[in-house]
Every structure is written in C-alpha cells, then in structure tokens.
Design a protein around this motif. Structure first.
Motif: not given
Length: 98
Positions: A34-38, A40-59
């Motif tokens: 779980s890798i994140a840039y937050i 003001d309390g909001t995740r603007l960027l993230g990489y993770d492989n949460a169970e059931g979702k596989g590898h994905h990016r939040h951008y």
C-alpha cells in the motif's frame, strides 16, 4: 512488515507499506503493498494490491489496473507520479527543508 516509511510535511503524507506474504493464487508474487500520497486528508495517488482487486493505481480520483513487475518498480512508478503531481521531488523538498 518488510518496509514501512511515512513522511509528513504540513498537510502532506507519503506512506509506503510492504509486506511479504505466502505466495498464493490471490498473491502470486508473495508481496502485499500500500503506497499513498495524501494531501488535506484525501488520497490523491496510491498503488496497492488490495484483496480481490489485484494490482491497481489510484490517480486523481480514478482507479485503474496496474501492470506489476516488482515492488521496486512500483515504488519508482509511484515516485515518478508523485513528482509529476507535485511539480517537484518529495525527497529533494525534504532535504531542502532540513
């Protein structure tokens, strides 16, 4: 946990968490992360492989599949996106503020 770093500067947080887990069908690489840039309390960027979702990016509010190679490449991709998003290198900013 194999790796955990958390840097806080004002209203910004960069956190990297990596776990080594048994290889399985759900986690074939044996790595959870779980890798994140937050800001003001909001995740603007993230990489993770949460169970059931596989590898994905939040951008910038979008979630999209991520082509995982290894954890070091993922961290490098995150840092590149972070530089693109912030307009400067987080590490350089940290050095200049100390």
């Amino acid at each position: 946990m194999v790796l955990h770093t958390k840097e806080v500067r004002g209203n910004e947080i960069v956190e990297i968490k990596v776990w080594q887990v048994p290889r399985s069908k759900a986690v074939p690489h044996g790595v959870k992360y779980s890798i994140a840039y937050i800001r003001d309390g909001t995740r603007l960027l993230g990489y993770d492989n949460a169970e059931g979702k596989g590898h994905h990016r939040h951008y910038r509010g979008r979630e999209e599949p991520y082509d995982y190679l290894d954890i070091w490449r993922t961290i490098a991709d995150f840092k590149k996106d972070l530089i693109d998003m912030r307009g400067s290198d987080w590490d350089e900013d940290q050095k200049n503020n100390h």
